[in-house]
Write a protein that holds these residues in place. Structure first.
Motif, PDB file in Angstrom:
ATOM      1  N   UNK A 366       0.824  -1.145  -0.083  1.00 55.97           N
ATOM      2  CA  UNK A 366      -0.023  -0.076  -0.036  1.00 55.97           C
ATOM      3  C   UNK A 366       0.800   1.264  -0.151  1.00 55.97           C
ATOM      4  N   UNK A 367       1.915   1.235   0.841  1.00 59.84           N
ATOM      5  CA  UNK A 367       2.750   2.281   0.610  1.00 59.84           C
ATOM      6  C   UNK A 367       3.428   2.556  -0.624  1.00 59.84           C
ATOM      7  N   UNK A 368       3.785   1.592  -1.269  1.00 58.80           N
ATOM      8  CA  UNK A 368       4.251   1.641  -2.555  1.00 58.80           C
ATOM      9  C   UNK A 368       3.368   2.301  -3.676  1.00 58.80           C
ATOM     10  N   UNK A 369       2.155   1.891  -3.616  1.00 64.16           N
ATOM     11  CA  UNK A 369       1.234   2.284  -4.619  1.00 64.16           C
ATOM     12  C   UNK A 369       0.850   3.570  -4.223  1.00 64.16           C
ATOM     13  N   UNK A 370       0.822   4.082  -3.111  1.00 66.97           N
ATOM     14  CA  UNK A 370       0.528   5.379  -2.631  1.00 66.97           C
ATOM     15  C   UNK A 370       1.597   6.350  -3.291  1.00 66.97           C
ATOM     16  N   UNK A 371       2.816   5.866  -2.994  1.00 65.39           N
ATOM     17  CA  UNK A 371       3.896   6.690  -3.504  1.00 65.39           C
ATOM     18  C   UNK A 371       3.987   6.805  -5.233  1.00 65.39           C
ATOM     19  N   UNK A 372       3.538   5.627  -5.858  1.00 60.52           N
ATOM     20  CA  UNK A 372       3.456   5.853  -7.275  1.00 60.52           C
ATOM     21  C   UNK A 372       2.311   6.541  -7.783  1.00 60.52           C
ATOM     22  N   UNK A 373       1.021   6.447  -7.072  1.00 60.12           N
ATOM     23  CA  UNK A 373       0.074   7.346  -7.203  1.00 60.12           C
ATOM     24  C   UNK A 373       0.218   8.934  -7.135  1.00 60.12           C
ATOM     25  N   UNK A 374       1.043   9.214  -6.143  1.00 62.02           N
ATOM     26  CA  UNK A 374       1.489  10.714  -5.849  1.00 62.02           C
ATOM     27  C   UNK A 374       2.407  11.043  -6.918  1.00 62.02           C
ATOM     28  N   UNK A 375       3.592  10.200  -7.444  1.00 64.25           N
ATOM     29  CA  UNK A 375       4.566  10.621  -8.455  1.00 64.25           C
ATOM     30  C   UNK A 375       3.787  10.927  -9.610  1.00 64.25           C
ATOM     31  N   UNK A 376       2.661  10.091  -9.887  1.00 66.81           N
ATOM     32  CA  UNK A 376       1.991  10.173 -11.166  1.00 66.81           C
ATOM     33  C   UNK A 376       1.366  11.772 -11.337  1.00 66.81           C
ATOM     34  N   UNK A 377       0.409  11.826 -10.118  1.00 71.04           N
ATOM     35  CA  UNK A 377      -0.187  13.064 -10.083  1.00 71.04           C
ATOM     36  C   UNK A 377       0.868  14.266 -10.083  1.00 71.04           C
ATOM     37  N   UNK A 378       1.912  14.180  -9.499  1.00 67.69           N
ATOM     38  CA  UNK A 378       2.827  15.229  -9.430  1.00 67.69           C
ATOM     39  C   UNK A 378       3.391  15.552 -10.841  1.00 67.69           C
ATOM     40  N   UNK A 379       3.657  14.600 -11.553  1.00 69.52           N
ATOM     41  CA  UNK A 379       4.342  14.698 -12.771  1.00 69.52           C
ATOM     42  C   UNK A 379       3.303  15.073 -13.963  1.00 69.52           C
TER      43      UNK A 379
END
Length: 459
Positions: A366-379
Motif C-alpha cells: 500500500x505504501x508503494x502504490x501510494x507513492x506511485x500515485x503521488x508521483x504520477x499526479x505530481x508529474x
C-alpha cells in the motif's frame, strides 16, 4: 472495544499525527469502527452460503463457461505494473529531462518516502494490535483465551480494518459470482482438482491484482508426466499475479494468506479445508486400464483355474471381483496421493506470506502504490496547461484519463487509475512539505550508527 477506541483517539492526538497526509485516509480508516456491527450480517453463513450455492447451481447448468458473467465489468485492474524505481526512471525520461526538474522530482520522491513510511508504520501498528489476540502464530508465552463469539468478533474487526489497506494496495475484491465460477469450473489441464464443502465455511473472500492472460509459469516438475508418458503443453490461462485470501471454517480460525500466479479456475485450491478428487479424464483412463487388465487376467488365469481346479464359476467370479476391487482401490488411492503431493508442492511455491506477515506485506505494498500515485499526479499536473484550471472533479477526471492512456501506451495493460485519490495524496504531501518527518519521528545518530559494537577486549 471501548478501550481500543480510546487508544485510537489517544494515538491520533500524539505528536506528529497531525500531519495533513494522515487526514486523507483517516476517515476511510476509521470507518470500520462504525461499520463492524454490520459485518455479521454480511458474512453470516446462512445468507452468504445460500447465495453462493445458488450462483454455483447456475454455473453448473451452463454449457462450458469460459469466464464469469460480465467479467469486464466485475473486475477492473487498478494495479500500476511498475515498481517505484521503474516509474521514477520513466517519469524522468519523459517529463523531467532537465537536471533541475530531475533534482526536484527526486527531492519530492524522497519526501514521499519519508511521509508514507511514517504513515503506514502507524497503520501497521494498529493492525497488528487488532490481530495479535487472534494470531495463530504467536510466539509469546501469554496465549489469550477467547470464546468463539469473541474470536469471530475480533476477526471481523481485522477484516474491516484491512479493507482500506487492500484498496490502497490496489487489490480488487473478487465478487461472489466470480467465486461461484471458480468453485464450479475446472480447467481441463488442471493436474490437481479439489472439491470443498460449503457447510464447513463461515465466510471466504478473495482479492486479486495483476490479471494476466497467457501461459502460466510451472512451479513444480511433479505431475508434468501424464498417462503413457504424455506431457501436456501449457495452455493460455487467465491468472493473477497476486491473490489474497481471508477464510474462516467452523472448526478453525481466520486464515490470511497471499499467493502468486494463481489461475482464476484454481482459486478453490487455496482454501484451507478441501479434498483432492480425480478428474473425469483420469477416472476414465484408470477404469479403462482396469477393464483391459482385468479381462486379460481373467482369460489367462481365470480359465486355467476354472479348468484345472474345478472351481465353481460363481466362486471364481467372486474372487475375481474382490481382486479387481482391491486393485482399483489401490490405483485410485495412489493417484490421489500423487495429486495431494502435487497440490502441496504447488502451494509451497505459490505461497508468498500468511497471517501476521501478510499484514506487513500489505502495508508495504500500500505504501508503494501510494507513492506511485503521488508521483504520477505530481508529474502529470506539472505538464498540464496553466490556463486549464477547473473544479477538483474535472481535474481528477483529466488526471485519470491522462494517466490511464499513458499506462496503456507504456504497458499495453488497461489500468483504472483513481484520480481523486491521487489528488488527495498529492495535496496532503504538498501541504506537509517542510514538516515531514514530524516532531517525535525517531532520528538515528550517524556517529552512533557508524561506531562498531564494543568487543570483549574493549569492555
Amino acid at each position: 472495544m471501548r478501550r481500543r477506541l480510546n487508544d485510537s483517539r489517544a494515538l491520533a492526538k500524539a505528536p506528529g499525527t497531525g500531519l495533513a497526509m494522515l487526514h486523507v485516509t483517516r476517515g476511510v480508516w476509521a470507518s470500520w469502527v462504525r461499520r463492524w456491527p454490520v459485518l455479521p450480517a454480511l458474512l453470516g453463513p446462512t445468507r452468504a452460503l445460500s447465495s453462493l450455492a445458488a450462483k454455483m447451481g447456475e454455473y453448473r447448468r451452463m454449457w462450458n463457461p469460459t469466464e464469469p458473467r460480465d467479467w469486464a465489468q466485475q473486475y477492473q485492474e487498478r494495479f500500476i505494473p511498475f515498481s517505484k524505481e521503474q516509474l521514477l526512471r520513466l517519469l524522468i525520461q519523459e517529463f523531467h529531462s532537465s537536471p533541475a526538474e530531475k533534482a526536484a522530482l527526486e527531492e519530492f520522491s524522497a519526501h514521499v518516502d519519508v511521509c508514507t513510511l511514517f504513515h503506514y508504520h502507524q497503520i501497521l501498528n494498529r493492525l497488528q494490535a487488532l490481530y495479535d489476540p487472534i494470531n495463530p502464530d504467536r510466539e509469546t508465552l501469554d496465549q489469550p483465551s477467547l470464546t468463539d463469539p469473541q474470536r469471530l468478533s475480533n476477526e471481523q474487526e481485522v477484516l474491516l480494518a484491512l479493507e482500506p489497506l487492500l484498496a490502497q494496495a490496489n487489490f480488487s475484491p473478487l465478487s461472489e459470482d466470480t467465486l461461484a465460477y471458480a468453485l464450479v469450473v475446472h480447467h481441463p489441464q488442471d493436474e490437481v482438482q479439489v472439491t470443498i464443502n460449503l457447510d464447513q465455511y463461515i465466510y471466504m473472500q478473495f482479492w486479486a491484482l495483476g490479471q494476466r492472460v497467457g501461459k502460466m509459469p510451472r512451479m513444480s516438475n511433479l505431475g508434468s508426466r501424464r498417462f503413457f508418458f504424455y506431457k501436456s503443453t501449457p495452455a493460455v490461462r487467465r491468472y493473477f499475479k497476486r491473490v489474497v485470501l481471508a477464510a474462516r471454517t467452523k472448526r478453525g480460525h481466520l486464515v490470511l494468506k497471499s499467493f502468486k500466479d494463481t489461475p482464476l479456475e484454481g482459486l478453490e485450491q487455496l482454501l484451507p479445508e478441501l479434498k483432492v478428487r480425480t478428474s473425469a479424464l483420469q477416472r476414465t483412463l484408470l477404469n479403462l486400464f482396469l477393464v483391459v487388465s482385468g479381462v486379460a487376467v481373467f482369460v489367462n488365469v481365470g480359465m486355467v483355474v476354472l479348468t484345472d481346479l474345478k472351481m465353481g464359476t460363481s466362486l471364481l467370479l467372486l474372487f475375481f471381483a474382490a481382486f479387481m476391487g482391491l486393485r482399483a482401490s489401490k490405483m485410485f488411492g495412489q493417484q490421489r496421493s500423487v495429486q495431494a503431493l502435487e497440490l502441496a508442492h504447488m502451494l509451497y511455491y505459490r505461497s508468498t506470506s500468511n497471517n501476521s506477515e501478510l499484514l506487513s506485506a500489505l502495508a508495504l505494498r500500500a505504501q508503494d502504490e501510494h507513492s506511485k500515485e503521488a508521483l504520477l499526479a505530481h508529474s502529470f499536473l506539472a505538464r498540464r496547461p496553466r490556463g486549464a484550471s477547473g473544479s477538483p472533479e474535472e481535474t481528477s477526471q483529466w488526471l485519470q484519463t491522462e494517466v490511464e492512456n499513458w499506462l496503456l501506451a507504456q504497458t499495453g495493460c488497461a489500468v483504472t487509475f483513481n484520480g481523486a485519490r491521487a489528488l488527495g495524496h498529492l495535496r496532503a504531501l504538498t501541504e506537509s512539505l517542510g514538516t515531514c518527518p514530524p516532531s517525535g519521528f525517531p532520528k538515528l545518530d550517524p556517529a552512533a550508527t557508524d561506531t562498531p559494537p564494543a568487543g570483549p577486549a574493549q569492555q
